[in-house]
Design a protein around this motif. Structure first.
Motif, PDB file in Angstrom:
ATOM      1  N   HIS A   1       3.425  -6.573  -3.951  1.00 11.79           N
ATOM      2  CA  HIS A   1       3.948  -7.734  -3.484  1.00 11.79           C
ATOM      3  C   HIS A   1       4.968  -8.147  -2.566  1.00 11.79           C
ATOM      4  O   HIS A   1       5.853  -7.205  -2.729  1.00 11.79           O
ATOM      5  N   GLY A   2       4.891  -8.903  -1.595  1.00 12.61           N
ATOM      6  CA  GLY A   2       6.394  -8.718  -0.481  1.00 12.61           C
ATOM      7  C   GLY A   2       6.726 -10.413  -0.146  1.00 12.61           C
ATOM      8  O   GLY A   2       5.845 -11.320   0.104  1.00 12.61           O
ATOM      9  N   ARG A   3       8.276  -9.903  -0.964  1.00  9.65           N
ATOM     10  CA  ARG A   3       9.093 -12.000  -0.726  1.00  9.65           C
ATOM     11  C   ARG A   3      10.257 -11.298   0.263  1.00  9.65           C
ATOM     12  O   ARG A   3      10.537 -10.729  -0.590  1.00  9.65           O
ATOM     13  N   MET A   4      10.528 -12.306   1.420  1.00  9.34           N
ATOM     14  CA  MET A   4      11.252 -11.759   2.411  1.00  9.34           C
ATOM     15  C   MET A   4      11.609 -10.647   1.851  1.00  9.34           C
ATOM     16  O   MET A   4      11.092  -9.903   2.946  1.00  9.34           O
ATOM     17  N   ARG A   5      12.710  -9.927   2.015  1.00  6.36           N
ATOM     18  CA  ARG A   5      13.139  -8.734   2.876  1.00  6.36           C
ATOM     19  C   ARG A   5      12.871  -7.706   0.356  1.00  6.36           C
ATOM     20  O   ARG A   5      13.119  -6.211   1.003  1.00  6.36           O
ATOM     21  N   GLU A   6      12.118  -8.549  -0.571  1.00  6.05           N
ATOM     22  CA  GLU A   6      11.745  -7.593  -1.027  1.00  6.05           C
ATOM     23  C   GLU A   6      10.847  -6.983  -1.564  1.00  6.05           C
ATOM     24  O   GLU A   6       9.407  -8.102  -0.760  1.00  6.05           O
ATOM     25  N   LEU A   7      10.366  -5.790  -1.304  1.00  3.21           N
ATOM     26  CA  LEU A   7       8.585  -5.589  -1.988  1.00  3.21           C
ATOM     27  C   LEU A   7       9.292  -4.993  -3.307  1.00  3.21           C
ATOM     28  O   LEU A   7       9.363  -4.335  -3.407  1.00  3.21           O
ATOM     29  N   VAL A   8       7.545  -5.052  -2.960  1.00  2.84           N
ATOM     30  CA  VAL A   8       7.165  -4.377  -4.769  1.00  2.84           C
ATOM     31  C   VAL A   8       6.191  -3.765  -4.657  1.00  2.84           C
ATOM     32  O   VAL A   8       5.367  -4.311  -4.086  1.00  2.84           O
ATOM     33  N   LEU A   9       5.856  -2.668  -5.008  1.00  5.24           N
ATOM     34  CA  LEU A   9       4.544  -2.029  -4.618  1.00  5.24           C
ATOM     35  C   LEU A   9       4.297  -1.384  -5.420  1.00  5.24           C
ATOM     36  O   LEU A   9       5.165  -0.896  -6.440  1.00  5.24           O
ATOM     37  N   GLY A  10       2.818  -0.676  -5.676  1.00  7.09           N
ATOM     38  CA  GLY A  10       2.040  -0.081  -6.787  1.00  7.09           C
ATOM     39  C   GLY A  10       2.453   0.771  -7.140  1.00  7.09           C
ATOM     40  O   GLY A  10       3.277   1.734  -5.643  1.00  7.09           O
ATOM     41  N   GLY A  11       2.522   2.204  -8.558  1.00  5.67           N
ATOM     42  CA  GLY A  11       2.477   3.322  -8.383  1.00  5.67           C
ATOM     43  C   GLY A  11       2.430   4.121  -7.025  1.00  5.67           C
ATOM     44  O   GLY A  11       2.846   4.759  -6.331  1.00  5.67           O
ATOM     45  N   ALA A  12       0.819   3.753  -7.366  1.00  5.50           N
ATOM     46  CA  ALA A  12       0.025   4.857  -6.644  1.00  5.50           C
ATOM     47  C   ALA A  12       0.567   3.980  -4.974  1.00  5.50           C
ATOM     48  O   ALA A  12       0.307   5.303  -3.796  1.00  5.50           O
ATOM     49  N   THR A  13       0.015   3.736  -4.486  1.00  5.89           N
ATOM     50  CA  THR A  13       0.496   2.872  -3.715  1.00  5.89           C
ATOM     51  C   THR A  13       1.636   3.426  -2.653  1.00  5.89           C
ATOM     52  O   THR A  13       1.615   3.939  -1.362  1.00  5.89           O
ATOM     53  N   ARG A  14       2.864   3.584  -3.692  1.00 11.25           N
ATOM     54  CA  ARG A  14       4.369   4.433  -3.683  1.00 11.25           C
ATOM     55  C   ARG A  14       3.988   5.178  -3.377  1.00 11.25           C
ATOM     56  O   ARG A  14       4.791   5.861  -2.834  1.00 11.25           O
ATOM     57  N   THR A  15       3.334   5.926  -3.828  1.00 11.54           N
ATOM     58  CA  THR A  15       3.605   7.892  -4.132  1.00 11.54           C
ATOM     59  C   THR A  15       2.722   7.815  -2.696  1.00 11.54           C
ATOM     60  O   THR A  15       3.240   9.297  -2.021  1.00 11.54           O
ATOM     61  N   ILE A  16       1.380   7.619  -2.523  1.00  5.50           N
ATOM     62  CA  ILE A  16       0.792   7.912  -1.031  1.00  5.50           C
ATOM     63  C   ILE A  16       1.788   7.614   0.102  1.00  5.50           C
ATOM     64  O   ILE A  16       2.026   8.881   0.950  1.00  5.50           O
ATOM     65  N   LEU A  17       2.744   6.451   0.057  1.00  7.61           N
ATOM     66  CA  LEU A  17       3.269   6.541   1.081  1.00  7.61           C
ATOM     67  C   LEU A  17       4.499   7.429   1.400  1.00  7.61           C
ATOM     68  O   LEU A  17       5.005   7.485   2.534  1.00  7.61           O
ATOM     69  N   ALA A  18       4.689   7.755   0.388  1.00  3.03           N
ATOM     70  CA  ALA A  18       6.033   9.011   0.477  1.00  3.03           C
ATOM     71  C   ALA A  18       5.920  10.387   0.621  1.00  3.03           C
ATOM     72  O   ALA A  18       6.396  10.625   1.658  1.00  3.03           O
ATOM     73  N   SER A  19       4.069  10.471   0.033  1.00  7.11           N
ATOM     74  CA  SER A  19       3.945  12.033   0.239  1.00  7.11           C
ATOM     75  C   SER A  19       2.826  12.123   0.730  1.00  7.11           C
ATOM     76  O   SER A  19       1.719  13.183   0.335  1.00  7.11           O
ATOM     77  N   MET A  20       2.249  11.482   1.572  1.00 11.52           N
ATOM     78  CA  MET A  20       0.965  11.946   2.041  1.00 11.52           C
ATOM     79  C   MET A  20       0.701  12.531   3.057  1.00 11.52           C
ATOM     80  O   MET A  20       2.004  13.177   3.854  1.00 11.52           O
ATOM     81  N   THR A  21      -0.193  12.848   2.834  1.00 10.22           N
ATOM     82  CA  THR A  21      -0.866  14.806   4.035  1.00 10.22           C
ATOM     83  C   THR A  21      -1.979  14.596   4.897  1.00 10.22           C
ATOM     84  O   THR A  21      -2.478  15.346   5.388  1.00 10.22           O
ATOM     85  N   VAL A  22      -2.370  13.547   4.683  1.00 11.83           N
ATOM     86  CA  VAL A  22      -3.693  12.820   5.388  1.00 11.83           C
ATOM     87  C   VAL A  22      -3.742  11.635   5.766  1.00 11.83           C
ATOM     88  O   VAL A  22      -3.358  11.101   5.268  1.00 11.83           O
ATOM     89  N   PRO A  23      -3.993  11.272   6.426  1.00 14.94           N
ATOM     90  CA  PRO A  23      -3.730   9.655   7.195  1.00 14.94           C
ATOM     91  C   PRO A  23      -4.876   8.765   5.581  1.00 14.94           C
ATOM     92  O   PRO A  23      -5.893   9.171   5.571  1.00 14.94           O
ATOM     93  N   VAL A  24      -4.310   8.002   5.272  1.00 14.03           N
ATOM     94  CA  VAL A  24      -4.552   6.722   4.983  1.00 14.03           C
ATOM     95  C   VAL A  24      -5.411   5.182   5.877  1.00 14.03           C
ATOM     96  O   VAL A  24      -4.372   5.445   6.152  1.00 14.03           O
ATOM     97  N   LEU A  25      -6.103   5.264   5.128  1.00 14.34           N
ATOM     98  CA  LEU A  25      -6.380   2.914   5.657  1.00 14.34           C
ATOM     99  C   LEU A  25      -6.480   2.927   4.162  1.00 14.34           C
ATOM    100  O   LEU A  25      -6.693   2.607   2.790  1.00 14.34           O
ATOM    101  N   LEU A  26      -5.334   1.569   3.980  1.00 12.51           N
ATOM    102  CA  LEU A  26      -4.873   0.624   3.790  1.00 12.51           C
ATOM    103  C   LEU A  26      -5.198  -0.186   3.633  1.00 12.51           C
ATOM    104  O   LEU A  26      -5.041  -0.987   5.040  1.00 12.51           O
ATOM    105  N   SER A  27      -5.702  -1.541   2.886  1.00 13.71           N
ATOM    106  CA  SER A  27      -6.159  -2.977   3.075  1.00 13.71           C
ATOM    107  C   SER A  27      -5.338  -3.106   1.747  1.00 13.71           C
ATOM    108  O   SER A  27      -5.843  -2.960   0.395  1.00 13.71           O
ATOM    109  N   HIS A  28      -5.080  -4.326   1.736  1.00  9.34           N
ATOM    110  CA  HIS A  28      -4.647  -5.853   0.501  1.00  9.34           C
ATOM    111  C   HIS A  28      -4.847  -7.020   0.765  1.00  9.34           C
ATOM    112  O   HIS A  28      -4.937  -7.645  -0.173  1.00  9.34           O
TER     113      HIS A  28
END
Length: 279
Positions: free
Chosen positions: A252-279
């Protein structure tokens, strides 16, 4: 269901042409309107207000934005000049992450680039992708800054943990899933979650896809935690030869603070193929 409008975010990053090429490919595949959205960020307010040469800084920033905008516009026009699909160019002044979130409502799918910490000319906000994914209400196809992706969506890995976000993701990715040559549903979970009634079993995903004429193979594995899950998904994608990962974005995100789940954070940092993300 198909994507009628695809929007691609363009900036001054080194990989913007790779992102644009993929966006053109996707728009042509679905015969969708392609919107090019230029968003470079805004000048630093403190620099304008407190620096003695704030006016000079602002003029320099506007000149840079104009120059980059022209390069991006010509790239977009050059990539779409001979296409038979409708195209549109948008370049709001001083467009921020919030601008991208609002503009995304005009599209069915938005294409973004993974943040490259080594690219000083990329969009100034390192949390652009996270904020847009969590706030725009549209699925986002995120393209890695490393690697070449001549096609996307032929071999798809669907990440499934039975959550609302996972269910939302496979629904939003259905146009890709229907066209895929192979679909693998990769399920994970912890034993203590088995009594959580709001989490549905992986067979529900496979059965739902089958009703939409998508045949999927099911794979189960145990995950110890969020970061571990993200790495396991990337490893499975490599093993299966997947060219697209479909997954729910957690956080979830409020103002400038973003709190991501662990898997989402890892994928966004280390992705090797395109990822379709939906929230």
């Amino acid at each position: 269901m198909d994507y009628a409008t695809v929007m691609v975010h363009l900036d001054a990053s080194r990989r913007v042409h790779q992102r644009l090429h993929l966006a053109v490919q996707v728009a042509v595949e679905f015969q969708a309107t392609l919107i090019g959205l230029l968003a470079l960020g805004e000048p630093e307010p403190r620099s304008i207000r407190y620096l003695m040469d704030g006016d000079r800084y602002l003029a320099s920033y506007n000149e840079w934005q104009s120059r980059v905008g022209e390069v991006a516009r010509h790239a977009f026009l050059g990539a779409t000049d001979e296409l038979v699909i409708p195209t549109e160019w948008r370049a709001p002044e001083w467009a921020t992450a919030a601008t991208v979130q609002g503009e995304a409502h005009a599209a069915d799918l938005i294409i973004l680039g993974q943040h490259d910490p080594a690219d000083a000319d990329a969009f100034a906000d390192p949390h652009l992708v996270e904020s847009v994914v969590l706030q725009c209400g549209r699925p986002a196809l995120v393209v890695p800054y490393a690697g070449a992706f001549p096609q996307v969506g032929k071999t798809i890995l669907v990440a499934w943990n039975g959550s609302r976000e996972a269910a939302r993701a496979i629904h939003d990715a259905l146009p890709f899933l229907r066209r895929a040559d192979s679909v693998d549903v990769v399920s994970w979970g912890k034993s203590e979650l088995s009594s959580d009634l709001w989490l549905s079993p992986a067979r529900y995903a496979v059965e739902w896809l089958a009703r939409h004429r998508v045949q999927a193979q099911l794979h189960d594995f145990e995950a110890a935690g969020g970061n571990d899950t993200g790495q396991m998904l990337l490893s499975r994608a490599a093993d299966l030869g997947s060219d697209l990962i479909v997954m729910g974005a957690y956080g979830h995100g409020r103002m400038r603070e973003l709190v991501l789940g662990g898997a989402t954070r890892t994928i966004l940092a280390s992705m090797t193929v395109p990822v379709l993300l939906s929230h």
